[in-house]
Structure formats: C-alpha cells, structure tokens
Design a protein around this motif. Sequence first.
Motif, mmCIF file in Angstrom:
data_model
loop_
_atom_site.group_PDB
_atom_site.id
_atom_site.type_symbol
_atom_site.label_atom_id
_atom_site.label_comp_id
_atom_site.label_asym_id
_atom_site.label_seq_id
_atom_site.Cartn_x
_atom_site.Cartn_y
_atom_site.Cartn_z
ATOM 1 N N MET A 1 0.823 -1.189 0.000
ATOM 2 C CA MET A 1 0.000 0.000 0.000
ATOM 3 C C MET A 1 0.864 1.248 0.000
ATOM 4 S SD MET A 1 -3.146 -0.614 2.584
ATOM 5 C CE MET A 1 -3.367 -2.336 2.888
ATOM 6 N N ALA A 2 0.478 2.200 -0.819
ATOM 7 C CA ALA A 2 1.231 3.445 -0.906
ATOM 8 C C ALA A 2 0.965 4.306 0.324
ATOM 9 C CB ALA A 2 0.833 4.195 -2.170
ATOM 10 N N GLN A 3 2.032 4.915 0.863
ATOM 11 C CA GLN A 3 1.887 5.794 2.011
ATOM 12 C C GLN A 3 2.626 7.093 1.764
ATOM 13 O OE1 GLN A 3 3.121 3.419 5.446
ATOM 14 N NE2 GLN A 3 0.959 3.174 5.906
ATOM 15 N N GLY A 4 2.048 8.169 2.272
ATOM 16 C CA GLY A 4 2.647 9.479 2.140
ATOM 17 C C GLY A 4 2.201 10.342 3.305
ATOM 18 N N SER A 5 2.171 11.660 3.070
ATOM 19 C CA SER A 5 1.742 12.574 4.131
ATOM 20 C C SER A 5 0.947 13.732 3.552
ATOM 21 C CB SER A 5 2.954 13.094 4.911
ATOM 22 O OG SER A 5 3.776 13.874 4.064
ATOM 23 N N LEU A 6 0.164 14.345 4.414
ATOM 24 C CA LEU A 6 -0.649 15.483 4.037
ATOM 25 C C LEU A 6 0.222 16.730 4.113
ATOM 26 C CD1 LEU A 6 -3.433 16.520 3.226
ATOM 27 C CD2 LEU A 6 -4.026 16.605 5.663
ATOM 28 N N TYR A 7 0.628 17.224 2.950
ATOM 29 C CA TYR A 7 1.534 18.371 2.892
ATOM 30 C C TYR A 7 0.814 19.658 3.277
ATOM 31 C CZ TYR A 7 5.009 21.666 1.309
ATOM 32 O OH TYR A 7 5.926 22.683 1.274
ATOM 33 N N SER A 8 -0.435 19.836 2.791
ATOM 34 C CA SER A 8 -1.180 21.037 3.151
ATOM 35 C C SER A 8 -2.682 20.826 3.007
ATOM 36 C CB SER A 8 -0.739 22.244 2.320
ATOM 37 O OG SER A 8 -1.210 22.128 1.008
ATOM 38 N N ILE A 9 -3.425 21.676 3.719
ATOM 39 C CA ILE A 9 -4.888 21.718 3.679
ATOM 40 C C ILE A 9 -5.257 23.141 3.281
ATOM 41 C CG2 ILE A 9 -7.019 21.451 5.009
ATOM 42 C CD1 ILE A 9 -5.194 19.943 7.127
ATOM 43 N N CYS A 10 -6.107 23.288 2.264
ATOM 44 C CA CYS A 10 -6.461 24.621 1.776
ATOM 45 C C CYS A 10 -7.972 24.730 1.578
ATOM 46 C CB CYS A 10 -5.752 24.906 0.461
ATOM 47 S SG CYS A 10 -3.946 24.824 0.589
ATOM 48 N N ILE A 11 -8.505 25.895 1.919
ATOM 49 C CA ILE A 11 -9.938 26.135 1.767
ATOM 50 C C ILE A 11 -10.177 27.542 1.202
ATOM 51 C CG2 ILE A 11 -10.623 24.556 3.621
ATOM 52 C CD1 ILE A 11 -11.004 27.008 5.446
ATOM 53 N N ALA A 12 -11.372 27.748 0.674
ATOM 54 C CA ALA A 12 -11.839 29.070 0.247
ATOM 55 C C ALA A 12 -13.336 29.123 0.506
ATOM 56 C CB ALA A 12 -11.545 29.306 -1.231
ATOM 57 N N LYS A 13 -13.829 30.281 0.841
ATOM 58 C CA LYS A 13 -15.255 30.436 1.150
ATOM 59 C C LYS A 13 -16.142 30.099 -0.041
ATOM 60 C CE LYS A 13 -15.530 31.891 5.431
ATOM 61 N NZ LYS A 13 -16.092 31.000 6.419
ATOM 62 N N GLN A 14 -15.707 30.459 -1.252
ATOM 63 C CA GLN A 14 -16.536 30.274 -2.439
ATOM 64 C C GLN A 14 -15.769 29.550 -3.526
ATOM 65 O OE1 GLN A 14 -18.468 33.921 -3.771
ATOM 66 N NE2 GLN A 14 -18.214 34.799 -1.735
ATOM 67 N N ARG A 15 -16.515 28.948 -4.438
ATOM 68 C CA ARG A 15 -15.906 28.348 -5.629
ATOM 69 C C ARG A 15 -15.358 29.468 -6.494
ATOM 70 N NH1 ARG A 15 -20.531 23.924 -7.323
ATOM 71 N NH2 ARG A 15 -20.677 23.030 -5.251
ATOM 72 N N GLY A 16 -14.356 29.122 -7.301
ATOM 73 C CA GLY A 16 -13.793 30.110 -8.212
ATOM 74 C C GLY A 16 -12.776 31.030 -7.570
ATOM 75 N N GLU A 17 -12.337 30.698 -6.364
ATOM 76 C CA GLU A 17 -11.316 31.482 -5.670
ATOM 77 C C GLU A 17 -10.089 30.609 -5.433
ATOM 78 O OE1 GLU A 17 -12.858 32.683 -1.889
ATOM 79 O OE2 GLU A 17 -14.238 34.146 -2.747
ATOM 80 N N LEU A 18 -8.918 31.260 -5.390
ATOM 81 C CA LEU A 18 -7.734 30.544 -4.939
ATOM 82 C C LEU A 18 -7.924 30.269 -3.452
ATOM 83 C CD1 LEU A 18 -4.899 32.510 -6.767
ATOM 84 C CD2 LEU A 18 -6.093 30.428 -7.494
ATOM 85 N N LYS A 19 -7.375 29.166 -2.986
ATOM 86 C CA LYS A 19 -7.588 28.751 -1.601
ATOM 87 C C LYS A 19 -6.432 29.218 -0.715
ATOM 88 C CE LYS A 19 -10.345 24.795 -3.060
ATOM 89 N NZ LYS A 19 -11.655 25.227 -2.635
ATOM 90 N N HIS A 20 -6.677 29.272 0.588
ATOM 91 C CA HIS A 20 -5.633 29.626 1.549
ATOM 92 C C HIS A 20 -5.404 28.443 2.486
ATOM 93 C CE1 HIS A 20 -9.328 30.687 3.724
ATOM 94 N NE2 HIS A 20 -8.642 30.412 4.829
ATOM 95 N N GLU A 21 -4.187 28.377 2.978
ATOM 96 C CA GLU A 21 -3.756 27.245 3.796
ATOM 97 C C GLU A 21 -4.247 27.365 5.240
ATOM 98 O OE1 GLU A 21 0.382 24.701 3.875
ATOM 99 O OE2 GLU A 21 0.474 26.825 3.411
#
Length: 148
Positions: A1-21
């Motif tokens: 099984m492949a294993q890695g790590s979560l490098y970053s989590i990003c969200i934005a309030k609305q669709r069509g926007e760049l996300k922030h970490e």
Amino acid sequence: MAQGSLYSICIAKQRGELKHEVDEALVITDFGIENDGHAGDWGRQVTCLAWESVLRVNREKNLQIGPGQFAENLLIAGIDLTTVGTGGRIRIGREVILEVSQIGKEDHPSVVTRTLGVTLLPYEGLFCRVINGGKIHRGDPVEVLQNV
C-alpha cells in the motif's frame, strides 16, 4: 500500500477562488471540508493533488506556486496519485476516508489559469466524496487503501 503525508490543507469560502492554507480542518461525511465552497452534496467534495506535481510545474515553468494556488483542497506528498483510480480510497490520519469519484475535469478559463497561466486539477486532480469524516492536520499520514 502506498503511504505518504498530508503536505497542506487549503480552503476558500466560495468556488472560483484561490484557496488559503490552514493547519487543520474538519472533514464532514458526505459533505466535504467545513468552510470550503466546494463542500456539498455532489461528487467533487474534496480535491486532491500531488505536491510533487506542483514542484514539477514550478521547475518546468520557473514559477513559485504554493499550496492552494491550484485551487486544491489537499496536497499529498509521497504518493503517486495517478495510481489511484476512480473508486479508489484514501485514508488521511486515523479517521478520514475519501473515495475518488472523478479524475480530472473540464478545463475552462478558471481563476487559476488566468492568474498563473497553468493549471493541474483538470488533468491530475482527484475529486473525492467523503466516506468517513473527522479532523485532519497538516503532516497527517496518508494511505491508499484501495486502487480500482
């Protein structure tokens, strides 16, 4: 099984926007990431992209693109996401399980393309439904549970 790590989590309030970490996030079963515009009752609740893909584009195009700038929710390091097919499942941390509902999407003149002149999600992005929710944190282990 492949294993890695979560490098970053990003969200934005609305669709069509760049996300922030963000350092951590609540992932809600069959909905998506709390406070993210892409969450909802549909097949593209969470988007995943390989951190290595971002690094490759930075090298090839001489750019300095960072987390969230491709409008992805999760950057995953150390796993070749091209090996995870539709229906494949990914576990993040102890609880969160995502199921790939779609690989790539139609490419349109998005904020990413207009801003950066290059895009990845339409070609390499994994679009997922949340099978099991929970809290995730930057650096959490990521494991491919099933490839279809």
